[in-house]
Scaffold this motif. Structure first.
Motif, PDB file in Angstrom:
ATOM      1  N   SER A   1       0.836  -1.195   0.000  1.00 23.96           N
ATOM      2  CA  SER A   1       0.000   0.000   0.000  1.00 23.96           C
ATOM      3  C   SER A   1       0.871   1.245   0.000  1.00 23.96           C
ATOM      4  O   SER A   1       2.061   1.197   0.326  1.00 23.96           O
ATOM      5  CB  SER A   1      -0.908  -0.006   1.229  1.00 23.96           C
ATOM      6  OG  SER A   1      -0.128  -0.070   2.416  1.00 23.96           O
ATOM      7  N   TYR A   2       0.263   2.368  -0.363  1.00 21.96           N
ATOM      8  CA  TYR A   2       0.980   3.633  -0.422  1.00 21.96           C
ATOM      9  C   TYR A   2       0.731   4.433   0.859  1.00 21.96           C
ATOM     10  O   TYR A   2      -0.354   4.392   1.429  1.00 21.96           O
ATOM     11  CB  TYR A   2       0.499   4.460  -1.622  1.00 21.96           C
ATOM     12  CG  TYR A   2       1.098   4.041  -2.941  1.00 21.96           C
ATOM     13  CD1 TYR A   2       1.138   2.700  -3.330  1.00 21.96           C
ATOM     14  CD2 TYR A   2       1.613   4.985  -3.817  1.00 21.96           C
ATOM     15  CE1 TYR A   2       1.680   2.326  -4.546  1.00 21.96           C
ATOM     16  CE2 TYR A   2       2.144   4.618  -5.033  1.00 21.96           C
ATOM     17  CZ  TYR A   2       2.176   3.292  -5.398  1.00 21.96           C
ATOM     18  OH  TYR A   2       2.720   2.914  -6.599  1.00 21.96           O
TER      19      TYR A   2
ATOM     20  N   ASN B   1       1.354  -3.292  -9.509  1.00 22.98           N
ATOM     21  CA  ASN B   1       0.672  -2.814  -8.298  1.00 22.98           C
ATOM     22  C   ASN B   1      -0.457  -1.865  -8.693  1.00 22.98           C
ATOM     23  O   ASN B   1      -0.640  -0.796  -8.106  1.00 22.98           O
ATOM     24  CB  ASN B   1       1.685  -2.119  -7.379  1.00 22.98           C
ATOM     25  CG  ASN B   1       1.215  -2.001  -5.950  1.00 22.98           C
ATOM     26  OD1 ASN B   1       0.226  -2.626  -5.536  1.00 22.98           O
ATOM     27  ND2 ASN B   1       1.915  -1.210  -5.155  1.00 22.98           N
TER      28      ASN B   1
ATOM     29  N   GLU C   1      -3.170  -0.218  -6.193  1.00 28.14           N
ATOM     30  CA  GLU C   1      -2.658   0.836  -5.314  1.00 28.14           C
ATOM     31  C   GLU C   1      -2.355   2.108  -6.097  1.00 28.14           C
ATOM     32  O   GLU C   1      -2.585   3.217  -5.610  1.00 28.14           O
ATOM     33  CB  GLU C   1      -1.401   0.349  -4.575  1.00 28.14           C
ATOM     34  CG  GLU C   1      -1.665  -0.741  -3.553  1.00 28.14           C
ATOM     35  CD  GLU C   1      -2.608  -0.285  -2.449  1.00 28.14           C
ATOM     36  OE1 GLU C   1      -2.539   0.904  -2.059  1.00 28.14           O
ATOM     37  OE2 GLU C   1      -3.412  -1.108  -1.975  1.00 28.14           O
TER      38      GLU C   1
ATOM     39  N   LYS D   1      -5.467   4.105  -6.745  1.00 28.85           N
ATOM     40  CA  LYS D   1      -5.969   4.830  -5.583  1.00 28.85           C
ATOM     41  C   LYS D   1      -5.376   6.245  -5.490  1.00 28.85           C
ATOM     42  O   LYS D   1      -5.932   7.110  -4.815  1.00 28.85           O
ATOM     43  CB  LYS D   1      -5.641   4.067  -4.300  1.00 28.85           C
ATOM     44  CG  LYS D   1      -6.412   2.776  -4.121  1.00 28.85           C
ATOM     45  CD  LYS D   1      -5.981   2.059  -2.842  1.00 28.85           C
ATOM     46  CE  LYS D   1      -6.684   0.712  -2.684  1.00 28.85           C
ATOM     47  NZ  LYS D   1      -6.225  -0.001  -1.467  1.00 28.85           N
TER      48      LYS D   1
END
Length: 500
Positions: free
Chosen positions: A163-164, A479, A482, A485
């Motif tokens: 996740s970031y 990815n 993520e 998002k």
């Protein structure tokens, strides 16, 4: 995000303190070695950091920070110097496959520092301290390019799609990581000191802590324009003051024992921007030219560094520059009609065996000058400012005796009545001092403060200087959820958290 350890390029060959050639030889397969030791990890990772700092991270900022452009008639196939690559830079063509090495090489090296940290935390804290400090540096630089990035889960081998974290959260976390690294080094005592594999400071803990404090000061100044960060900045400055080691008082140079025997054994800046080991001029040497804006700034203060950094045009027209993004047939931007980098020895290009510059003393002084002017730290801003100029003169080969006359000029003197904005005066000289050495810092100062004033944008783009990069295609493909998002990123519009 791919989690791979590129030993063939990062750890180089089996580390051997008695042979610099083995440290530098990336053509030997180190996977034949039974064990990757902490010294192999340290030397290889620091060498990769040096190459990132001097070339990969520095280069983009040299163009977007107002220093360099491309001679229009230069083309070719050499990666990084081809007409197509430099045209992408000059056109502000920020696409998914643009400047991907910044992301990919930084994260690969972060993973190697994580391995070093895990291997040495318990029994060799000096090593883990170095790993934490340089990891923190790389995370800060990734935020400077991309804003939100993987951080808290970035080095977990069990997570391939991390996740970031928000940019300001990463900044705070990186600062804490650096502080932890400082403590590790101070706790190490005389146990397991990397006197040989530490290619930055040869196991000098005091210098590592000074370096770490200076990186932290740089990160705090990035946030100078954020009104909600005042208390945080004050608290972090208090931590640096309480630690007590202060800031850098010398250039930071990395040298594992560079030789001129092969291209990958030379100082990386020398190889990229001057000559290979056979003495053949590099594609970037043939392509890179000063912008007309940079030369005008040198000429405005009769700056002696100009003649040491650049050569006169070979057609006899003197010192001539280019316009960033000028890709049309224009004889005034021909390679022979414009100024190439000068070298070796003076200016930016030293020798094939010189240390690679990681952090300049000039920048350290200018950071301190700005912080002192803002009332964040003690010290006299004028003295720190003048020390920054002197340090830059020394690095580029200007005689020390030239400082007095230079500093008396209206456009230079710190206490001249016309210099009502002291921060602007500091940044203007910092900008001149970091040409060729720290492009990311120039680009970041412009994004933060709009200085130096009047910096022109590319003539090929209908926009101001780019604000950030897009996430690379490799990250988008591995990815995607993520990345999505983070929204639809436009590098000419979306900002890094510390920008106004």
């Amino acid at each position: 995000m791919k989690k791979v350890i590129l030993y063939s390029t990062l750890i180089v060959s089996a580390f051997c303190s008695a042979s610099c050639k083995k440290v530098l030889d990336i053509n030997t397969n180190p996977n034949a070695s039974t064990t990757v030791t902490k010294d192999m990890l340290l030397a290889g990772s620091l060498l990769t950091t040096a190459r990132l700092e001097t070339n990969t991270i520095n280069e983009l900022g040299e163009f977007w920070g107002g220093y360099w452009g491309k001679a229009y008639d230069i083309s070719g196939t050499t990666t990084g110097a081809s007409g197509t690559t430099l045209d992408l830079i000059g056109n502000y063509s920020i696409i998914d496959n643009f400047a991907t090495d910044i992301w990919e090489k930084s994260y690969t090296n972060i993973y190697n520092y994580t391995l070093l940290q895990q291997q040495t935390q318990a029994n060799a804290p000096f090593y883990s301290g170095i790993a934490k400090i340089v990891k923190g540096l790389h995370f800060l630089q990734l935020v400077d390019h991309y804003n939100n990035i993987p951080f808290s889960k970035a080095s977990d081998p069990g997570i391939t799609q991390p996740s970031y974290d928000k940019g300001d959260v990463v900044y705070a976390g990186a600062m804490d990581l650096i502080s932890s690294g400082i403590q590790d080094i101070k706790n190490a005592g005389t146990t397991a000191i990397p006197a040989t594999s530490d290619i930055f400071f040869k196991g000098n803990g005091t210098l590592w802590v000074k370096f770490a404090n200076t990186v932290k000061l740089r990160a705090l100044l990035r946030q100078s324009q954020l009104s909600d960060k005042g208390a945080y900045i004050s608290a972090e400055i208090a931590k640096i003051n309480a630690e007590g080691s202060g800031y850098l008082t010398a250039d930071v140079l990395a040298n594992p024992g560079f030789t001129s025997q092969a291209d990958n054994q030379q100082n990386p800046f020398y190889t990229a921007y001057f000559r290979n080991s056979q003495g053949i001029a590099s594609a970037m040497f043939n392509a890179v030219r000063p912008t007309r804006f940079l030369l005008s700034k040198y000429d405005g203060v009769n700056d002696p560094r100009k003649a040491l950094i650049f050569a006169e045009a070979t057609n006899g027209s003197g010192y001539k520059g280019v316009l960033l993004g000028q890709n049309t047939t224009d004889a005034t931007q021909n390679a022979s009609a414009t100024s190439a980098l000068r070298g070796p020895s003076a200016g930016l290009i030293k020798t094939a065996t010189s240390g690679a510059l990681i952090f300049s003393l000039a920048e350290s002084y200018f950071l301190q000058a700005e912080a002192a002017q803002r009332g964040w730290i003690g010290g006299e801003p004028k003295t720190l400012y003048e020390n920054g100029i002197k340090a830059s003169f020394s690095y580029t080969g200007v005689p020390a005796t030239a400082f007095t006359a230079y500093n008396l000029q209206t456009g230079v003197a710190f206490d001249d009545p016309s210099a009502t904005n002291k921060i602007e005066r500091i940044i203007n000289q910092k900008w001149l001092a970091l040409n060729g050495l720290a492009g990311l810092e120039a680009w970041s100062d412009f994004r933060r403060l709009g200085l130096p004033k009047g910096m022109p944008s590319s003539v090929a783009a209908a926009a101001t200087t780019p604000k950030r990069l897009r996430y690379p295609a490799s990250e988008v493909s591995t990815n995607a959820a993520e990345v999505q998002k983070q929204g639809n990123i436009n590098g000419l519009v979306n900002t890094v958290f510390w920008q106004q």
